[in-house]
Scaffold this active site. Sequence first.
Site, PDB file in Angstrom:
ATOM      1  N   GLU A  63       0.854  -1.199   0.000  1.00  0.00           N
ATOM      2  CA  GLU A  63       0.000   0.000   0.000  1.00  0.00           C
ATOM      3  C   GLU A  63       0.885   1.242   0.000  1.00  0.00           C
ATOM      4  O   GLU A  63       1.766   1.395   0.858  1.00  0.00           O
ATOM      5  CB  GLU A  63      -0.964   0.024   1.199  1.00  0.00           C
ATOM      6  CG  GLU A  63      -1.860   1.264   1.136  1.00  0.00           C
ATOM      7  CD  GLU A  63      -3.104   1.226   1.990  1.00  0.00           C
ATOM      8  OE1 GLU A  63      -3.479   0.146   2.484  1.00  0.00           O
ATOM      9  OE2 GLU A  63      -3.705   2.314   2.162  1.00  0.00           O
ATOM     10  N   GLU A  88       4.689   5.160   3.871  1.00  0.00           N
ATOM     11  CA  GLU A  88       4.064   6.417   4.308  1.00  0.00           C
ATOM     12  C   GLU A  88       5.125   7.284   4.976  1.00  0.00           C
ATOM     13  O   GLU A  88       5.649   6.917   6.027  1.00  0.00           O
ATOM     14  CB  GLU A  88       2.903   6.117   5.271  1.00  0.00           C
ATOM     15  CG  GLU A  88       2.185   7.336   5.825  1.00  0.00           C
ATOM     16  CD  GLU A  88       1.694   8.302   4.756  1.00  0.00           C
ATOM     17  OE1 GLU A  88       0.776   7.964   4.014  1.00  0.00           O
ATOM     18  OE2 GLU A  88       2.262   9.412   4.647  1.00  0.00           O
ATOM     19  N   ASP A 137      -2.573  12.172  -2.985  1.00  0.00           N
ATOM     20  CA  ASP A 137      -2.788  13.633  -2.975  1.00  0.00           C
ATOM     21  C   ASP A 137      -3.146  14.093  -4.388  1.00  0.00           C
ATOM     22  O   ASP A 137      -2.409  13.813  -5.339  1.00  0.00           O
ATOM     23  CB  ASP A 137      -1.517  14.338  -2.494  1.00  0.00           C
ATOM     24  CG  ASP A 137      -1.178  13.938  -1.063  1.00  0.00           C
ATOM     25  OD1 ASP A 137      -2.034  14.104  -0.187  1.00  0.00           O
ATOM     26  OD2 ASP A 137      -0.060  13.427  -0.836  1.00  0.00           O
ATOM     27  N   LYS A 141      -4.019  21.941  -8.586  1.00  0.00           N
ATOM     28  CA  LYS A 141      -3.584  23.065  -9.440  1.00  0.00           C
ATOM     29  C   LYS A 141      -2.751  22.535 -10.610  1.00  0.00           C
ATOM     30  O   LYS A 141      -1.879  21.683 -10.414  1.00  0.00           O
ATOM     31  CB  LYS A 141      -2.724  24.049  -8.642  1.00  0.00           C
ATOM     32  CG  LYS A 141      -3.524  24.792  -7.595  1.00  0.00           C
ATOM     33  CD  LYS A 141      -2.680  25.807  -6.892  1.00  0.00           C
ATOM     34  CE  LYS A 141      -3.505  26.482  -5.808  1.00  0.00           C
ATOM     35  NZ  LYS A 141      -2.739  26.870  -4.639  1.00  0.00           N
ATOM     36  N   ASP A 173     -11.358  10.915  -4.859  1.00  0.00           N
ATOM     37  CA  ASP A 173     -12.613  11.682  -4.761  1.00  0.00           C
ATOM     38  C   ASP A 173     -12.479  12.972  -5.569  1.00  0.00           C
ATOM     39  O   ASP A 173     -13.308  13.855  -5.449  1.00  0.00           O
ATOM     40  CB  ASP A 173     -12.898  12.035  -3.297  1.00  0.00           C
ATOM     41  CG  ASP A 173     -11.795  12.899  -2.696  1.00  0.00           C
ATOM     42  OD1 ASP A 173     -10.620  12.744  -3.095  1.00  0.00           O
ATOM     43  OD2 ASP A 173     -12.106  13.745  -1.841  1.00  0.00           O
ATOM     44  N   TYR A 213      -9.919   9.259   5.185  1.00  0.00           N
ATOM     45  CA  TYR A 213      -9.967  10.273   4.129  1.00  0.00           C
ATOM     46  C   TYR A 213     -11.242  10.095   3.307  1.00  0.00           C
ATOM     47  O   TYR A 213     -11.944  11.054   2.983  1.00  0.00           O
ATOM     48  CB  TYR A 213      -8.725  10.125   3.244  1.00  0.00           C
ATOM     49  CG  TYR A 213      -8.634  11.191   2.187  1.00  0.00           C
ATOM     50  CD1 TYR A 213      -7.916  12.357   2.395  1.00  0.00           C
ATOM     51  CD2 TYR A 213      -9.287  11.032   0.969  1.00  0.00           C
ATOM     52  CE1 TYR A 213      -7.854  13.337   1.435  1.00  0.00           C
ATOM     53  CE2 TYR A 213      -9.229  12.011  -0.003  1.00  0.00           C
ATOM     54  CZ  TYR A 213      -8.512  13.151   0.241  1.00  0.00           C
ATOM     55  OH  TYR A 213      -8.460  14.117  -0.728  1.00  0.00           O
ATOM     56  N   GLU A 214     -11.541   8.833   2.979  1.00  0.00           N
ATOM     57  CA  GLU A 214     -12.737   8.564   2.181  1.00  0.00           C
ATOM     58  C   GLU A 214     -14.009   8.967   2.940  1.00  0.00           C
ATOM     59  O   GLU A 214     -14.923   9.574   2.372  1.00  0.00           O
ATOM     60  CB  GLU A 214     -12.802   7.072   1.842  1.00  0.00           C
ATOM     61  CG  GLU A 214     -14.115   6.707   1.175  1.00  0.00           C
ATOM     62  CD  GLU A 214     -14.185   5.251   0.737  1.00  0.00           C
ATOM     63  OE1 GLU A 214     -13.147   4.588   0.688  1.00  0.00           O
ATOM     64  OE2 GLU A 214     -15.299   4.810   0.427  1.00  0.00           O
TER      65      GLU A 214
HETATM   66  C1  LIG Z   1      -4.599  12.153   0.854  1.00  0.00           C
HETATM   67  S1  LIG Z   1      -3.639  11.102   1.828  1.00  0.00           S
HETATM   68  C2  LIG Z   1      -4.564   9.565   1.775  1.00  0.00           C
HETATM   69  C3  LIG Z   1      -4.142   8.620   2.851  1.00  0.00           C
HETATM   70  C4  LIG Z   1      -4.838   7.245   2.849  1.00  0.00           C
HETATM   71  N1  LIG Z   1      -4.523   6.485   1.635  1.00  0.00           N
HETATM   72  C5  LIG Z   1      -6.325   7.388   3.028  1.00  0.00           C
HETATM   73  O1  LIG Z   1      -7.069   7.054   2.098  1.00  0.00           O
HETATM   74  O2  LIG Z   1      -6.760   7.812   4.128  1.00  0.00           O
HETATM   75  C6  LIG Z   1      -2.244  10.709   0.758  1.00  0.00           C
HETATM   76  C7  LIG Z   1      -1.087  10.088   1.530  1.00  0.00           C
HETATM   77  O3  LIG Z   1      -0.071   9.685   0.614  1.00  0.00           O
HETATM   78  C8  LIG Z   1       1.192   9.929   1.206  1.00  0.00           C
HETATM   79  N2  LIG Z   1       2.165  10.047   0.104  1.00  0.00           N
HETATM   80  C9  LIG Z   1       2.253  11.047  -0.792  1.00  0.00           C
HETATM   81  N3  LIG Z   1       3.259  10.835  -1.651  1.00  0.00           N
HETATM   82  C10 LIG Z   1       3.821   9.652  -1.297  1.00  0.00           C
HETATM   83  C11 LIG Z   1       4.906   8.898  -1.792  1.00  0.00           C
HETATM   84  N4  LIG Z   1       5.639   9.340  -2.836  1.00  0.00           N
HETATM   85  N5  LIG Z   1       5.221   7.736  -1.180  1.00  0.00           N
HETATM   86  C12 LIG Z   1       4.501   7.306  -0.125  1.00  0.00           C
HETATM   87  N6  LIG Z   1       3.446   7.980   0.388  1.00  0.00           N
HETATM   88  C13 LIG Z   1       3.117   9.138  -0.182  1.00  0.00           C
HETATM   89  C14 LIG Z   1       0.992  11.213   1.992  1.00  0.00           C
HETATM   90  O4  LIG Z   1       1.939  11.368   3.031  1.00  0.00           O
HETATM   91  C15 LIG Z   1      -0.439  11.043   2.503  1.00  0.00           C
HETATM   92  O5  LIG Z   1      -0.454  10.468   3.790  1.00  0.00           O
END
Ligand SMILES: C[S@@+](CC[C@H](N)C(=O)[O-])C[C@H]1O[C@@H](n2cnc3c(N)ncnc32)[C@H](O)[C@@H]1O
Length: 243
Positions: A63, A88, A137, A141, A173, A213-214
């Site tokens: 994941e 993460e 993420d 933009k 989303d 988050y969802e």
């Molecule tokens: C919007 S959050 C969603 C978290 C989780 N998947 C959820 O659905 O609740 C996106 C997560 O991806 C992590 N992330 C972003 N870029 C990443 C990367 N290159 N490698 C690992 N994690 C990353 C961020 O730190 C963040 O916690």
Amino acid sequence: MVEGQAAGTRRLYGRRQGHRLRPAQRARFERLLPKLRLVLADDGAPVACETLFSNPPDDIWLEIGFGGGEHLIWQAKAHPKIGFLGCEPFVNGLARLLTQVEAEKLQNVRVFPDDARALLAALPPASLGRVFLLFPDPWPKTRHHKRRFVSEENLQALARVMKDGAELRLASDDAGYVEWMLRHLLAAADFAWEAKVSADWHVRPADWPPTRYEAKAVREGREIAYLRFRRRPRRRPGRAEKG
Ligand SMILES: C[S@@+](CC[C@H](N)C(=O)[O-])C[C@H]1O[C@@H](n2cnc3c(N)ncnc32)[C@H](O)[C@@H]1O
């Protein structure tokens, strides 16, 4: 340079730490992380997947960006014979996951507290049976689109480490990012979309638990896309091509 991040690559994630960990949380973090952390070899040797878990798993699933870890913990409990790798870089999310791994006494979870791209580069070919990329993420933009995890380069890296027939699950989303995901994945020769009817990507499958988050996105009225792709079988050299 961020630890584990190749020189010259763009940082894809936002914050690395939110609020300070409470003393007990910090103590647990410092005790558990060294035991569960996957460390990449300095000499660039590929990850020795067969030595990662105390019991050899039937398969390894990854994941990317597990956030607070709710989905990863659910999957690890539901599939005790699968070994799970979670990436993460966000320390508070990692701390939450480690708390749950300990509370649930899970033996089948290892973490890479850094950029998933460094782990993808170090994994042997065809080593993963499933990959989850849930609510990456969205970087809405236009000038930030280059930070989106879904890119031609990262899809190639995923295709390299996924087994033939392995599943790639993505969720978002953000309508713009969903369109972007579909555009990139449909253009990628290594992946085939599983959906046949609209419910296949608008309804969350039973073995796909919601993340925090969802839940927030649903409360705020946003529509979620649940995308499932298969890594197409690699082409074997034909008779004529054999030496
Ligand atoms: C919007 S959050 C969603 C978290 C989780 N998947 C959820 O659905 O609740 C996106 C997560 O991806 C992590 N992330 C972003 N870029 C990443 C990367 N290159 N490698 C690992 N994690 C990353 C961020 O730190 C963040 O916690």
